[in-house]
Design a protein around this motif. Structure first.
Motif, PDB file in Angstrom:
ATOM      1  N   PHE A  31       0.834  -1.191   0.000  1.00 40.69           N
ATOM      2  CA  PHE A  31       0.000   0.000   0.000  1.00 40.69           C
ATOM      3  C   PHE A  31       0.878   1.252   0.000  1.00 40.69           C
ATOM      4  N   ARG A  32       0.250   2.347  -0.424  1.00 35.92           N
ATOM      5  CA  ARG A  32       0.931   3.636  -0.415  1.00 35.92           C
ATOM      6  C   ARG A  32      -0.034   4.709   0.073  1.00 35.92           C
ATOM      7  N   GLU A  33       0.432   5.552   0.971  1.00 29.61           N
ATOM      8  CA  GLU A  33      -0.384   6.663   1.450  1.00 29.61           C
ATOM      9  C   GLU A  33      -0.382   7.775   0.403  1.00 29.61           C
ATOM     10  N   VAL A  34      -1.589   8.231   0.033  1.00 22.55           N
ATOM     11  CA  VAL A  34      -1.725   9.266  -0.993  1.00 22.55           C
ATOM     12  C   VAL A  34      -2.576  10.393  -0.418  1.00 22.55           C
ATOM     13  N   ALA A  35      -2.168  11.631  -0.667  1.00 20.83           N
ATOM     14  CA  ALA A  35      -2.931  12.808  -0.258  1.00 20.83           C
ATOM     15  C   ALA A  35      -3.459  13.499  -1.512  1.00 20.83           C
ATOM     16  N   VAL A  36      -4.780  13.534  -1.641  1.00 18.48           N
ATOM     17  CA  VAL A  36      -5.406  14.235  -2.771  1.00 18.48           C
ATOM     18  C   VAL A  36      -5.463  15.713  -2.399  1.00 18.48           C
ATOM     19  N   PRO A  37      -4.838  16.599  -3.167  1.00 24.10           N
ATOM     20  CA  PRO A  37      -4.710  17.998  -2.727  1.00 24.10           C
ATOM     21  C   PRO A  37      -6.015  18.785  -2.805  1.00 24.10           C
ATOM     22  N   GLN A  67     -15.754  10.140 -14.131  1.00 24.49           N
ATOM     23  CA  GLN A  67     -14.505   9.535 -14.579  1.00 24.49           C
ATOM     24  C   GLN A  67     -13.544   9.482 -13.401  1.00 24.49           C
ATOM     25  N   PRO A  68     -12.593   8.543 -13.402  1.00 25.81           N
ATOM     26  CA  PRO A  68     -11.706   8.400 -12.240  1.00 25.81           C
ATOM     27  C   PRO A  68     -10.820   9.620 -12.048  1.00 25.81           C
ATOM     28  N   VAL A  69     -10.467   9.844 -10.786  1.00 24.43           N
ATOM     29  CA  VAL A  69      -9.515  10.903 -10.438  1.00 24.43           C
ATOM     30  C   VAL A  69      -8.192  10.231 -10.112  1.00 24.43           C
ATOM     31  N   VAL A  70      -7.121  10.631 -10.799  1.00 25.19           N
ATOM     32  CA  VAL A  70      -5.815   9.983 -10.668  1.00 25.19           C
ATOM     33  C   VAL A  70      -4.808  10.980 -10.111  1.00 25.19           C
ATOM     34  N   VAL A  71      -4.032  10.543  -9.111  1.00 28.24           N
ATOM     35  CA  VAL A  71      -2.970  11.353  -8.517  1.00 28.24           C
ATOM     36  C   VAL A  71      -1.688  10.526  -8.537  1.00 28.24           C
ATOM     37  N   ASP A  72      -0.633  11.066  -9.141  1.00 28.07           N
ATOM     38  CA  ASP A  72       0.657  10.378  -9.229  1.00 28.07           C
ATOM     39  C   ASP A  72       0.525   8.973  -9.835  1.00 28.07           C
ATOM     40  N   GLY A  73      -0.345   8.856 -10.824  1.00 28.96           N
ATOM     41  CA  GLY A  73      -0.523   7.575 -11.503  1.00 28.96           C
ATOM     42  C   GLY A  73      -1.382   6.580 -10.754  1.00 28.96           C
ATOM     43  N   LEU A  74      -1.958   6.972  -9.625  1.00 27.20           N
ATOM     44  CA  LEU A  74      -2.787   6.077  -8.818  1.00 27.20           C
ATOM     45  C   LEU A  74      -4.219   6.589  -8.805  1.00 27.20           C
ATOM     46  N   ARG A 200      -5.222   5.182   1.693  1.00 30.90           N
ATOM     47  CA  ARG A 200      -4.221   4.163   1.348  1.00 30.90           C
ATOM     48  C   ARG A 200      -4.650   3.510   0.052  1.00 30.90           C
ATOM     49  N   VAL A 201      -3.728   3.463  -0.906  1.00 29.46           N
ATOM     50  CA  VAL A 201      -4.029   2.871  -2.205  1.00 29.46           C
ATOM     51  C   VAL A 201      -3.179   1.615  -2.381  1.00 29.46           C
ATOM     52  N   GLU A 202      -3.809   0.510  -2.753  1.00 30.63           N
ATOM     53  CA  GLU A 202      -3.056  -0.734  -2.973  1.00 30.63           C
ATOM     54  C   GLU A 202      -2.300  -0.638  -4.282  1.00 30.63           C
ATOM     55  N   LEU A 203      -1.009  -0.978  -4.241  1.00 28.71           N
ATOM     56  CA  LEU A 203      -0.175  -0.961  -5.430  1.00 28.71           C
ATOM     57  C   LEU A 203      -0.369  -2.256  -6.215  1.00 28.71           C
ATOM     58  N   GLN A 204      -0.543  -2.121  -7.498  1.00 26.85           N
ATOM     59  CA  GLN A 204      -0.754  -3.306  -8.359  1.00 26.85           C
ATOM     60  C   GLN A 204       0.587  -3.917  -8.767  1.00 26.85           C
TER      61      GLN A 204
END
Length: 204
Positions: A31-37, A67-74, A200-204
């Motif tokens: 997993f990776r912690e992501v902050a949507v600004p 449509q999906p919202v993507v931050v840093d490719g996630l 937290r976003v799971e990395l594929q």
């Protein structure tokens, strides 16, 4: 005669299981912690219809992400995520002047079977002005009154008829409200996050 040799005993289940190779354990998810600004734009479509004629402050509002919202490719908000909120301001147009006004904001997002707090800035709409139409109504009333007054009493009658006709037209304006804000289900809107959203976003 010499005794026959006894056959060797069959290996036990535990022995066989120890001898067989064990399958490799599946890799643990990462997993990776992501902050949507703050300020991230959310392309939405309303799933509830709204109108200044029927809405009140605190009326529930919901909208689906188009449509999906993507931050840093996630992907942080998948398409179909549902945002929930409430009406914050509602005002119908006055009978003489003014425009109708409707405002709402979202406070939660529902995705992957759970709700999380996600606040957006206020989304507001104003009804169309009817000033031009009002002037047309008053003018039409004055014209009709002048024609009738001219038939009845000549020139002076026309002047009086115009005044009376104009007054009648103004009365029609006073009796008619401006246009309401009407937002049907499926209406496309855009909202922006008013504070960061962390997940937290799971990395594929």
């Amino acid at each position: 005669p010499a005794p026959r040799p006894r056959p060797a005993p069959a290996p036990s289940e535990s022995a066989r299981s120890e001898a067989a190779p064990r399958p490799a354990a599946p890799p643990k998810p990462r997993f990776r912690e992501v902050a949507v600004p703050t300020g991230t734009q959310l392309p939405l479509e309303l799933t509830t219809a709204l109108s200044t004629e029927t809405a009140q402050v605190e009326t529930p509002v919901s909208a689906r992400l188009r449509q999906p919202v993507v931050v840093d490719g996630l992907t942080v908000f998948p398409a179909g995520a549902v945002f929930h909120g409430n009406v914050t301001e509602v005002e119908r147009a006055g009978r003489v002047r003014g425009r109708s006004h409707l405002a709402f904001r979202f406070t939660e997002v529902e995705m992957n079977g759970q709700r999380d707090q996600a606040r957006t800035s206020v989304v507001s709409f104003e009804g169309e002005a009817t000033k031009g139409e009002d002037a047309t109504k008053v003018g039409a009333g004055a014209g009709i009154g002048a024609v009738i007054g001219g038939i009845v009493g000549g020139g002076s009658g026309a002047a009086k008829g115009a005044a009376l006709g104009g007054a009648a037209g103004a009365g029609a304006v006073l009796a008619t409200r401006g246009r309401d804000v009407v937002l049907p289900a499926g209406h496309e809107i855009s909202a922006a996050l008013s504070s960061p959203f962390e997940l937290r976003v799971e990395l594929q």
